[in-house]
Design an enzyme around this catalytic site. Structure first.
Site, PDB file in Angstrom:
ATOM      1  N   ARG A 161      12.656  -0.411  13.970  1.00  0.00           N
ATOM      2  CA  ARG A 161      12.786   0.450  12.679  1.00  0.00           C
ATOM      3  C   ARG A 161      13.936   1.603  12.867  1.00  0.00           C
ATOM      4  O   ARG A 161      14.513   1.872  11.762  1.00  0.00           O
ATOM      5  CB  ARG A 161      11.313   1.169  12.455  1.00  0.00           C
ATOM      6  CG  ARG A 161      10.385  -0.032  12.181  1.00  0.00           C
ATOM      7  CD  ARG A 161       8.772   0.871  11.634  1.00  0.00           C
ATOM      8  NE  ARG A 161       9.205   1.567  10.461  1.00  0.00           N
ATOM      9  CZ  ARG A 161       9.023   2.777  10.226  1.00  0.00           C
ATOM     10  NH1 ARG A 161       8.971   3.658  11.382  1.00  0.00           N
ATOM     11  NH2 ARG A 161       9.334   3.372   8.961  1.00  0.00           N
ATOM     12  N   GLY A 213       0.984  -1.113   0.140  1.00  0.00           N
ATOM     13  CA  GLY A 213      -0.006   0.120  -0.006  1.00  0.00           C
ATOM     14  C   GLY A 213       0.955   1.187   0.059  1.00  0.00           C
ATOM     15  O   GLY A 213       1.990   1.234  -0.031  1.00  0.00           O
ATOM     16  N   GLU A 223      -2.015  -5.487  -1.449  1.00  0.00           N
ATOM     17  CA  GLU A 223      -1.559  -6.172  -0.317  1.00  0.00           C
ATOM     18  C   GLU A 223      -0.974  -4.933   0.735  1.00  0.00           C
ATOM     19  O   GLU A 223       0.140  -5.079   1.009  1.00  0.00           O
ATOM     20  CB  GLU A 223      -0.352  -6.815  -0.919  1.00  0.00           C
ATOM     21  CG  GLU A 223      -0.655  -7.969  -1.883  1.00  0.00           C
ATOM     22  CD  GLU A 223       0.848  -8.538  -2.272  1.00  0.00           C
ATOM     23  OE1 GLU A 223       1.878  -8.045  -1.990  1.00  0.00           O
ATOM     24  OE2 GLU A 223       0.562  -9.647  -2.944  1.00  0.00           O
ATOM     25  N   PRO A 224      -1.838  -4.253   1.186  1.00  0.00           N
ATOM     26  CA  PRO A 224      -1.467  -3.205   2.047  1.00  0.00           C
ATOM     27  C   PRO A 224      -0.965  -3.634   3.498  1.00  0.00           C
ATOM     28  O   PRO A 224      -1.756  -4.631   3.789  1.00  0.00           O
ATOM     29  CB  PRO A 224      -2.629  -2.141   2.122  1.00  0.00           C
ATOM     30  CG  PRO A 224      -3.908  -3.040   1.955  1.00  0.00           C
ATOM     31  CD  PRO A 224      -3.146  -4.186   0.909  1.00  0.00           C
ATOM     32  N   GLY A 225      -0.151  -3.169   3.940  1.00  0.00           N
ATOM     33  CA  GLY A 225       0.442  -3.588   5.366  1.00  0.00           C
ATOM     34  C   GLY A 225       0.623  -2.500   6.287  1.00  0.00           C
ATOM     35  O   GLY A 225      -0.362  -1.940   7.143  1.00  0.00           O
ATOM     36  N   ARG A 226       1.397  -1.528   5.891  1.00  0.00           N
ATOM     37  CA  ARG A 226       1.608  -0.437   6.847  1.00  0.00           C
ATOM     38  C   ARG A 226       0.442   0.761   6.785  1.00  0.00           C
ATOM     39  O   ARG A 226       0.457   1.030   8.039  1.00  0.00           O
ATOM     40  CB  ARG A 226       2.979   0.488   6.321  1.00  0.00           C
ATOM     41  CG  ARG A 226       3.524   1.633   6.919  1.00  0.00           C
ATOM     42  CD  ARG A 226       4.517   2.564   6.471  1.00  0.00           C
ATOM     43  NE  ARG A 226       5.471   1.537   5.763  1.00  0.00           N
ATOM     44  CZ  ARG A 226       6.512   1.257   6.249  1.00  0.00           C
ATOM     45  NH1 ARG A 226       6.743   1.773   7.379  1.00  0.00           N
ATOM     46  NH2 ARG A 226       7.676   0.505   5.673  1.00  0.00           N
ATOM     47  N   CYS A 246      22.552  -3.147  25.133  1.00  0.00           N
ATOM     48  CA  CYS A 246      23.799  -2.795  25.018  1.00  0.00           C
ATOM     49  C   CYS A 246      24.426  -2.779  23.455  1.00  0.00           C
ATOM     50  O   CYS A 246      25.168  -3.861  22.942  1.00  0.00           O
ATOM     51  CB  CYS A 246      24.723  -4.026  25.806  1.00  0.00           C
ATOM     52  SG  CYS A 246      24.309  -3.986  27.337  1.00  0.00           S
TER      53      CYS A 246
HETATM   54  C1  PLP Z   1       5.832  -6.195   2.935  1.00  0.00           C
HETATM   55  C2  PLP Z   1       4.781  -6.545   1.696  1.00  0.00           C
HETATM   56  C3  PLP Z   1       3.702  -5.949   1.518  1.00  0.00           C
HETATM   57  C4  PLP Z   1       3.203  -4.749   2.345  1.00  0.00           C
HETATM   58  O1  PLP Z   1       4.049  -3.456   2.069  1.00  0.00           O
HETATM   59  P1  PLP Z   1       3.358  -2.087   3.095  1.00  0.00           P
HETATM   60  O2  PLP Z   1       4.355  -1.194   2.393  1.00  0.00           O
HETATM   61  O3  PLP Z   1       3.505  -2.465   4.412  1.00  0.00           O
HETATM   62  O4  PLP Z   1       1.969  -1.821   2.641  1.00  0.00           O
HETATM   63  C5  PLP Z   1       3.074  -6.188   0.555  1.00  0.00           C
HETATM   64  N1  PLP Z   1       3.448  -7.277  -0.233  1.00  0.00           N
HETATM   65  C6  PLP Z   1       4.592  -8.050  -0.112  1.00  0.00           C
HETATM   66  C7  PLP Z   1       5.235  -8.964  -1.087  1.00  0.00           C
HETATM   67  C8  PLP Z   1       5.334  -7.766   0.728  1.00  0.00           C
HETATM   68  O5  PLP Z   1       6.435  -8.100   0.955  1.00  0.00           O
END
Ligand code: PLP
Length: 425
Positions: free
Chosen positions: A323, A239, A284-287, A353
């Site tokens: 991060r 995303g 495929e959004p994650g963040r 450490c």
């Molecule tokens: C990590 C990943 C994502 C998610 O990406 P974001 O920037 O977090 O949305 C989607 N597809 C694949 C294959 C990934 O490795």
């Protein structure tokens, strides 16, 4: 609207004061907002309404079962990168037929597990992986649905560690080799090429590189059509990035605007060349689903003035939130109960450490020992990247739902961390 704001001088997650959370659950603790999570998911789901589209949450960003369950109930699919993540989807009640499996190193065991649960698609990243998947599917007497992860060689203009679609990256199949690789896939008896995918990188603030990648995927779908290989879905990968709040940072494009532009192109292409053709669009959004839904709550253990720098030593560290150490990421740090006293410039560091153990550098803060701080926008690639380095138990995780707080992962107990270890006889 932000779900984290000050009310009566205290930082809140929705209706819940974060000092109350710290009192009840201790620190460091990740605090997520359920309504923020649902808002973020809807930002993708709504513009897709009425279309043949699927939002597969990239769960490596945050794979807590409670988060997966909330998203599954909204109809989300999942983008997984390991067999372990598939087991999490199943444990959370997610639908394996909405799962796509990404990653360059899928093992035989992981393929068997995914095939036995009839996942939607394998996003294959190499020719040896095609052969392995064909063999595993053949042994099981099934056909594996595959998509090739194609490298469109588009510069996502993001941090080099999170750019993934360039020729120099380990991911995917080169654009120029894609046709030949699809021919190989189509010729293997236990594979069925059903889609095409790419993932060019993470934390993209502009959608232009994504639209450029889309054009390349479309071009390949047309080429493959002429070869008699007809694909049914197009997966555009991760995303949009999120705002971390750094001064001078550019604003991310609105998810809705990006999706509208994407469908505009897809519609124009289908109208021109493929009237009536069904092609599912997968995201495929994650963040952008979880990033701004969470903060990491931490307490100041010591203030340590120095000759060159002042250090604010907190009880969260690089093992809790990697991060900054890994990507030199800038993350906002806010006092939970702001003070009126004089502010000083601090590096906010943890007890681990390593000199690389820092959460924020050169921040003006008015703080005292015992104060609570919140590391903002920590919901993505936070807890999932955490480790037990220095034999530190992983942080607790809670979800705020209106004025309620639910513990969704207990703080790890140090004794549990070595219970799998044995002494020599
Ligand atoms: C990590 C990943 C994502 C998610 O990406 P974001 O920037 O977090 O949305 C989607 N597809 C694949 C294959 C990934 O490795």
């Amino acid at each position: 609207m932000s779900h984290f704001s000050y009310r009566d001088g205290v930082l809140h997650a929705d209706q819940v004061a974060l000092d109350r959370v710290a009192e009840q659950f201790g620190t460091p603790t990740y605090v997520y907002s359920k309504s923020a999570l649902l808002d973020n998911f809807n930002a993708y789901a709504q513009p897709c309404a009425g279309r043949d589209a699927l939002v597969c949450y990239a769960m490596k960003a945050n794979s807590n079962l409670a988060i997966l369950d909330l998203l599954a109930r909204q109809g989300a699919g999942f983008d997984i990168v390991s067999g372990g993540e598939l087991l999490r989807v199943l444990a959370a009640g997610g639908d394996p037929r909405k799962v796509i499996f990404s990653g360059v190193g899928k093992t035989v065991e992981e393929m068997k597990l995914a095939l036995s649960h009839q996942i939607l698609c394998f996003n294959v990243e190499s020719i040896p992986e095609l052969h392995r998947l064909n063999a595993v599917a053949g042994e099981m007497g099934v056909t594996a649905p595959v998509s090739l992860r194609v490298n469109p060689n588009v510069d996502p203009k993001t941090h080099p560690y999170i750019a993934t679609g360039l020729k120099a990256n380990k991911f995917g199949v080169a654009f120029d080799d894609a046709l030949e690789t699809y021919r190989t896939a189509a010729a293997l008896p236990h594979l069925e090429p059903v889609g095409i995918d790419c993932h060019i990188g993470s934390q993209l603030l502009d959608d232009a590189p994504l639209l450029e990648a889309l054009d390349k995927l479309i071009e390949l779908i047309d080429t493959l059509d002429r070869e008699g290989i007809h694909l049914h879905h197009l997966d555009i990968g991760g995303g949009i990035g999120i705002a971390y709040g750094e001064a001078g940072e550019s604003e991310p494009v609105a998810v809705g605007d990006y999706i509208a532009r994407l469908f505009e192109r897809i519609d124009a292409w289908r109208a021109e060349k493929h009237a009536g053709r069904a092609i599912k669009v997968i995201f495929e959004p994650g963040r952008s689903i979880v990033g701004n839904t969470g903060v990491l709550l931490t307490r100041v253990e010591y203030l340590k003035p120095g000759q060159e720098k002042n250090f604010c030593v907190v009880d969260a560290a690089m093992n809790d939130l990697m991060r900054p150490t890994l990507y030199q990421a800038w993350m906002d740090v806010k006092p939970v109960v702001p003070r009126s006293g004089a502010a000083h410039t601090y590096d906010v560091v943890g007890p681990v450490c390593e000199s690389g153990d820092w959460l924020a550098r050169e921040r003006k803060l008015a703080v005292e020992q015992g104060d609570l701080l919140a590391v903002m926008q920590a919901g993505a690639y936070g807890h999932t990247m955490s480790s037990n380095y220095n034999t530190r138990g992983r942080a607790a995780e809670v979800i705020v739902d209106g004025d309620q707080v639910h513990l969704v992962r207990q703080r790890e107990n140090p004794a549990d961390l070595f219970k799998l270890e044995t002494l020599l006889k």
